[in-house]
Design an enzyme around this catalytic site. Structure first.
Site, PDB file in Angstrom:
ATOM      1  N   ASN A   1      35.596  20.673  -4.947  1.00  0.00           N
ATOM      2  CA  ASN A   1      36.962  20.198  -4.722  1.00  0.00           C
ATOM      3  C   ASN A   1      37.031  18.776  -5.262  1.00  0.00           C
ATOM      4  O   ASN A   1      36.486  17.861  -4.661  1.00  0.00           O
ATOM      5  CB  ASN A   1      37.281  20.237  -3.221  1.00  0.00           C
TER       6      ASN A   1
ATOM      7  N   LYS B   1      39.561  16.924  -5.463  1.00  0.00           N
ATOM      8  CA  LYS B   1      40.586  16.115  -4.794  1.00  0.00           C
ATOM      9  C   LYS B   1      41.423  15.382  -5.854  1.00  0.00           C
ATOM     10  O   LYS B   1      41.624  15.928  -6.943  1.00  0.00           O
ATOM     11  CB  LYS B   1      39.934  15.173  -3.785  1.00  0.00           C
TER      12      LYS B   1
ATOM     13  N   HIS C   1      43.393  22.090   3.704  1.00  0.00           N
ATOM     14  CA  HIS C   1      42.335  21.066   3.746  1.00  0.00           C
ATOM     15  C   HIS C   1      42.732  19.994   4.760  1.00  0.00           C
ATOM     16  O   HIS C   1      43.910  19.668   4.907  1.00  0.00           O
ATOM     17  CB  HIS C   1      42.155  20.449   2.353  1.00  0.00           C
TER      18      HIS C   1
ATOM     19  N   GLU D   1      42.600  16.936   4.678  1.00  0.00           N
ATOM     20  CA  GLU D   1      43.344  15.799   4.113  1.00  0.00           C
ATOM     21  C   GLU D   1      44.831  16.145   3.983  1.00  0.00           C
ATOM     22  O   GLU D   1      45.687  15.277   4.125  1.00  0.00           O
ATOM     23  CB  GLU D   1      42.728  15.390   2.761  1.00  0.00           C
TER      24      GLU D   1
ATOM     25  N   GLU E   1      34.967  22.673   7.576  1.00  0.00           N
ATOM     26  CA  GLU E   1      34.724  21.300   7.167  1.00  0.00           C
ATOM     27  C   GLU E   1      35.015  20.373   8.349  1.00  0.00           C
ATOM     28  O   GLU E   1      36.191  20.047   8.596  1.00  0.00           O
ATOM     29  CB  GLU E   1      35.640  20.915   5.999  1.00  0.00           C
TER      30      GLU E   1
ATOM     31  N   GLY F   1      33.131  13.046   3.271  1.00  0.00           N
ATOM     32  CA  GLY F   1      33.055  11.767   2.572  1.00  0.00           C
ATOM     33  C   GLY F   1      32.333  10.668   3.333  1.00  0.00           C
ATOM     34  O   GLY F   1      32.413   9.500   2.964  1.00  0.00           O
TER      35      GLY F   1
ATOM     36  N   SER G   1      30.025  16.351   3.080  1.00  0.00           N
ATOM     37  CA  SER G   1      28.826  15.609   2.673  1.00  0.00           C
ATOM     38  C   SER G   1      27.672  16.497   2.232  1.00  0.00           C
ATOM     39  O   SER G   1      26.497  16.192   2.492  1.00  0.00           O
ATOM     40  CB  SER G   1      28.378  14.662   3.796  1.00  0.00           C
TER      41      SER G   1
HETATM   42  P1  13P Z   1      32.636  15.555   0.567  1.00  0.00           P
HETATM   43  O1  13P Z   1      31.667  16.550  -0.018  1.00  0.00           O
HETATM   44  O2  13P Z   1      32.954  14.417  -0.347  1.00  0.00           O
HETATM   45  O3  13P Z   1      32.212  15.123   1.943  1.00  0.00           O
HETATM   46  O4  13P Z   1      34.043  16.317   0.745  1.00  0.00           O
HETATM   47  C1  13P Z   1      34.062  17.565   1.366  1.00  0.00           C
HETATM   48  C2  13P Z   1      35.385  18.159   1.184  1.00  0.00           C
HETATM   49  O5  13P Z   1      36.376  17.701   1.744  1.00  0.00           O
HETATM   50  C3  13P Z   1      35.521  19.315   0.288  1.00  0.00           C
HETATM   51  O6  13P Z   1      36.748  19.935   0.411  1.00  0.00           O
END
Ligand code: 13P
Length: 242
Positions: free
Chosen positions: A8, A10, A95, A97, A163, A169, A201
């Site tokens: 992803n 983002k 997601h 976010e 997640e 992150g 992560s």
């Molecule tokens: P990270 O791997 O950067 O922690 O992000 C995970 C994520 O949100 C994937 O959708």
């Protein structure tokens, strides 16, 4: 069941980032690993060009979000039909976010997942608890509620991504036993053939241990998916057919 390693990206990536994906393909030197689905979800601006260049190279391309309707007066939004038309095979929905930044409810996430299915693709439905919810011992309840509210009723392919919000992150991950507990819990609530990805992560250094957990059927990778070397390291750690 085939494992899935999904990246992803983002809100990262310009046209020049295609080179990073080309580097990944070059690392496979012509043959992607068997028994493994590899998916990259770039920003919407790059879906069509990536899909045109790489769908035949063993890397599937996906979207990161969509509107629940097919078309209409929704300035700035992108429909599932448009992503399918651009060559996407999967679309991430719900997601954390988007749930946090855009106030997306379980009902909206479910409507988006249904739109993805209607457009002939498979949704990757994201769920996960916050740090406070885990510390309060509510992780299973929260994720259970999100699943009840966001998963479409279907016999078609869907993918679930667990997640934990606090692991995204941050470099933090749940313990292996906490990952196992949550994935077993999700499996108990869903069809046997649904892939349950872990996200948060995931790095080359921890992928092998995480991907070895029962009912972990792949990974949804954020930051580490932006660098071909790191994504290749995670893909190399995956056991393939499980
Ligand atoms: P990270 O791997 O950067 O922690 O992000 C995970 C994520 O949100 C994937 O959708």
């Amino acid at each position: 069941m085939k494992m899935m390693i999904a990246g992803n990206w983002k809100m990262n990536g310009l046209a020049a980032s295609q080179g990073e994906l080309q580097n990944l393909i070059d690392m496979f030197s012509g043959s992607t690993p068997e028994g493994l689905d590899i998916l990259v979800c770039p920003p919407a601006t790059l879906v069509a060009s990536f899909a045109a260049s790489y769908s035949d190279e063993g890397v599937m391309i996906g979207g990161q979000d969509c509107h629940p309707e097919d078309s209409g007066a929704h300035t700035g939004d992108i429909s599932a039909a448009m992503l399918a038309d651009a060559g996407a095979a999967y679309v991430i929905v719900g997601h954390s976010e988007r749930r946090a930044d855009h106030g997306e409810s379980d009902a909206l996430v479910k409507a988006k997942a249904e739109a993805v299915l209607a457009a002939g693709m498979a949704p990757i439905v994201c769920v996960g608890e916050t740090k406070e919810e885990r510390e309060a011992g509510k992780a299973l309840d929260i994720v259970g509620g999100q699943l009840d509210g966001s998963l479409p009723q279907t016999n078609d392919e869907i993918v679930i991504a667990y997640e934990p919000v606090w692991a995204i992150g941050t470099g933090l991950t749940p313990t292996i036993s906490d990952i196992a507990e949550m994935h077993d819990f999700i499996r108990g609530k869903t069809r046997q053939d649904i892939r349950i990805l872990y996200g948060g992560s995931v790095k080359p250094g921890n992928a092998q241990e995480i991907l070895a957990v029962k009912n972990v059927n792949g990974a949804l990778v954020g930051g580490a998916s932006l660098k071909a070397n790191d994504l290749f390291g995670i893909i190399s750690a995956a056991p393939g057919n499980v």
